[in-house]
Design a protein around this motif. Structure first.
Motif, PDB file in Angstrom:
ATOM      1  N   MET A   1      64.105 -37.074  79.190  1.00  0.00           N
ATOM      2  CA  MET A   1      64.046 -37.181  77.818  1.00  0.00           C
ATOM      3  C   MET A   1      62.951 -36.304  77.145  1.00  0.00           C
ATOM      4  O   MET A   1      63.559 -35.319  76.106  1.00  0.00           O
ATOM      5  N   GLU A   2      61.999 -35.810  77.717  1.00  0.00           N
ATOM      6  CA  GLU A   2      61.187 -34.573  77.341  1.00  0.00           C
ATOM      7  C   GLU A   2      61.966 -33.431  77.466  1.00  0.00           C
ATOM      8  O   GLU A   2      61.927 -32.491  76.491  1.00  0.00           O
ATOM      9  N   ILE A   3      62.861 -32.933  78.220  1.00  0.00           N
ATOM     10  CA  ILE A   3      63.313 -31.675  78.704  1.00  0.00           C
ATOM     11  C   ILE A   3      64.290 -31.748  77.450  1.00  0.00           C
ATOM     12  O   ILE A   3      64.692 -30.699  76.739  1.00  0.00           O
ATOM     13  N   GLY A   4      65.177 -32.956  76.990  1.00  0.00           N
ATOM     14  CA  GLY A   4      65.975 -32.895  76.012  1.00  0.00           C
ATOM     15  C   GLY A   4      65.537 -32.732  74.495  1.00  0.00           C
ATOM     16  O   GLY A   4      65.860 -32.035  73.795  1.00  0.00           O
ATOM     17  N   LEU A   5      64.389 -33.288  74.482  1.00  0.00           N
ATOM     18  CA  LEU A   5      63.621 -32.885  73.174  1.00  0.00           C
ATOM     19  C   LEU A   5      63.166 -31.525  73.101  1.00  0.00           C
ATOM     20  O   LEU A   5      63.392 -30.911  72.131  1.00  0.00           O
ATOM     21  N   PHE A   6      62.836 -30.954  74.317  1.00  0.00           N
ATOM     22  CA  PHE A   6      62.286 -29.411  73.998  1.00  0.00           C
ATOM     23  C   PHE A   6      63.581 -28.607  73.815  1.00  0.00           C
ATOM     24  O   PHE A   6      63.237 -27.761  73.048  1.00  0.00           O
TER      25      PHE A   6
ATOM     26  N   SER B   1      71.947 -32.697  85.203  1.00  0.00           N
ATOM     27  CA  SER B   1      70.812 -33.410  84.658  1.00  0.00           C
ATOM     28  C   SER B   1      70.132 -34.680  85.177  1.00  0.00           C
ATOM     29  O   SER B   1      69.117 -35.089  84.772  1.00  0.00           O
ATOM     30  N   GLN B   2      71.076 -35.498  85.764  1.00  0.00           N
ATOM     31  CA  GLN B   2      70.682 -36.687  86.397  1.00  0.00           C
ATOM     32  C   GLN B   2      70.307 -36.552  87.869  1.00  0.00           C
ATOM     33  O   GLN B   2      70.220 -37.401  88.594  1.00  0.00           O
ATOM     34  N   ALA B   3      70.119 -35.178  88.336  1.00  0.00           N
ATOM     35  CA  ALA B   3      69.639 -34.783  89.853  1.00  0.00           C
ATOM     36  C   ALA B   3      68.385 -35.415  90.034  1.00  0.00           C
ATOM     37  O   ALA B   3      67.537 -35.977  89.014  1.00  0.00           O
ATOM     38  N   LYS B   4      68.238 -36.032  91.243  1.00  0.00           N
ATOM     39  CA  LYS B   4      67.048 -36.416  91.654  1.00  0.00           C
ATOM     40  C   LYS B   4      65.668 -35.774  91.453  1.00  0.00           C
ATOM     41  O   LYS B   4      65.840 -34.507  91.422  1.00  0.00           O
ATOM     42  N   GLY B   5      64.517 -36.179  91.320  1.00  0.00           N
ATOM     43  CA  GLY B   5      63.329 -35.312  90.937  1.00  0.00           C
ATOM     44  C   GLY B   5      62.800 -35.416  89.703  1.00  0.00           C
ATOM     45  O   GLY B   5      61.599 -35.168  89.486  1.00  0.00           O
ATOM     46  N   PHE B   6      63.725 -35.641  88.911  1.00  0.00           N
ATOM     47  CA  PHE B   6      63.356 -35.981  87.448  1.00  0.00           C
ATOM     48  C   PHE B   6      63.418 -37.533  86.943  1.00  0.00           C
ATOM     49  O   PHE B   6      64.346 -38.186  87.439  1.00  0.00           O
ATOM     50  N   THR B   7      62.304 -38.017  86.387  1.00  0.00           N
ATOM     51  CA  THR B   7      62.368 -39.375  85.925  1.00  0.00           C
ATOM     52  C   THR B   7      63.177 -39.491  84.771  1.00  0.00           C
ATOM     53  O   THR B   7      63.186 -38.342  83.883  1.00  0.00           O
ATOM     54  N   ASP B   8      63.029 -40.581  84.340  1.00  0.00           N
ATOM     55  CA  ASP B   8      63.743 -40.694  82.749  1.00  0.00           C
ATOM     56  C   ASP B   8      63.079 -40.126  81.930  1.00  0.00           C
ATOM     57  O   ASP B   8      63.682 -39.598  80.841  1.00  0.00           O
ATOM     58  N   LEU B   9      61.615 -40.241  81.771  1.00  0.00           N
ATOM     59  CA  LEU B   9      60.838 -39.786  81.108  1.00  0.00           C
ATOM     60  C   LEU B   9      60.892 -38.254  80.755  1.00  0.00           C
ATOM     61  O   LEU B   9      61.001 -37.445  79.779  1.00  0.00           O
ATOM     62  N   GLN B  10      60.970 -37.606  81.904  1.00  0.00           N
ATOM     63  CA  GLN B  10      61.009 -36.221  82.037  1.00  0.00           C
ATOM     64  C   GLN B  10      62.082 -35.573  81.665  1.00  0.00           C
ATOM     65  O   GLN B  10      62.508 -34.621  80.697  1.00  0.00           O
TER      66      GLN B  10
END
Length: 72
Positions: free
Chosen positions: A33-38, A22-31
Protein backbone atom coordinates in the motif's frame (compact mmCIF):
# COMPACT_ATOMS: atom_id res chain seq x y z
CA UNK A 1 -1.84 3.20 -24.06
CA UNK A 2 1.71 4.33 -24.65
CA UNK A 3 4.07 1.52 -23.81
CA UNK A 4 7.27 3.43 -24.55
CA UNK A 5 9.54 4.81 -21.84
CA UNK A 6 12.25 7.00 -23.41
CA UNK A 7 13.44 4.57 -26.14
CA UNK A 8 12.38 1.33 -24.42
CA UNK A 9 9.09 -0.27 -25.49
CA UNK A 10 7.27 -2.45 -22.96
CA UNK A 11 5.84 -5.58 -24.63
CA UNK A 12 2.04 -5.94 -24.13
CA UNK A 13 2.38 -9.45 -22.69
CA UNK A 14 4.43 -8.16 -19.74
CA UNK A 15 1.73 -5.76 -18.54
CA UNK A 16 -0.20 -8.64 -16.98
CA UNK A 17 2.81 -9.75 -14.95
CA UNK A 18 3.04 -6.41 -13.15
CA UNK A 19 0.21 -7.50 -10.88
CA UNK A 20 1.92 -10.82 -10.19
CA UNK A 21 5.27 -9.14 -9.54
CA UNK A 22 3.68 -6.71 -7.11
CA UNK A 23 2.44 -9.61 -5.01
CA UNK A 24 5.86 -11.27 -4.71
CA UNK A 25 6.87 -12.52 -1.29
CA UNK A 26 8.93 -10.18 0.81
CA UNK A 27 6.44 -7.30 0.87
CA UNK A 28 3.72 -7.07 3.47
CA UNK A 29 0.29 -5.72 2.61
CA UNK A 30 1.16 -2.44 4.30
CA UNK A 31 4.38 -2.09 2.30
CA UNK A 32 2.49 -2.72 -0.95
CA UNK A 33 0.00 0.00 0.00
CA UNK A 34 2.84 2.39 0.82
CA UNK A 35 4.51 1.69 -2.53
CA UNK A 36 1.20 2.28 -4.32
CA UNK A 37 0.68 5.59 -2.53
CA UNK A 38 4.24 6.65 -3.33
CA UNK A 39 3.73 5.85 -7.02
CA UNK A 40 0.47 7.84 -6.91
CA UNK A 41 2.28 10.84 -5.45
CA UNK A 42 4.95 10.59 -8.16
CA UNK A 43 2.31 10.45 -10.89
CA UNK A 44 0.48 13.47 -9.47
CA UNK A 45 3.75 15.39 -9.27
CA UNK A 46 4.52 14.51 -12.89
CA UNK A 47 1.02 15.64 -13.96
CA UNK A 48 1.48 18.94 -12.09
CA UNK A 49 4.82 19.56 -13.81
CA UNK A 50 3.38 18.77 -17.24
CA UNK A 51 0.40 21.08 -16.63
CA UNK A 52 2.67 23.90 -15.43
CA UNK A 53 4.83 23.61 -18.54
CA UNK A 54 1.74 23.41 -20.75
CA UNK A 55 0.24 26.56 -19.26
CA UNK A 56 3.54 28.43 -19.49
CA UNK A 57 3.86 27.46 -23.17
CA UNK A 58 0.26 28.46 -23.88
CA UNK A 59 0.86 31.81 -22.16
CA UNK A 60 4.07 32.39 -24.14
CA UNK A 61 2.30 31.59 -27.42
CA UNK A 62 -0.61 33.83 -26.44
CA UNK A 63 -3.19 31.04 -26.63
CA UNK A 64 -5.01 31.79 -23.38
CA UNK A 65 -7.02 34.82 -24.47
CA UNK A 66 -10.11 32.76 -25.36
CA UNK A 67 -10.17 30.75 -22.15
CA UNK A 68 -11.27 31.79 -18.67
CA UNK A 69 -8.62 30.32 -16.40
CA UNK A 70 -8.63 31.83 -12.95
CA UNK A 71 -5.12 30.84 -11.88
CA UNK A 72 -3.16 32.24 -14.82
Amino acid sequence: MRRTIISFEIPPATLGMLDTASQAKGFTDLQRMEIGLFVSVLSLAAAAIVETVRLRLARDLDLLENFAIGFV
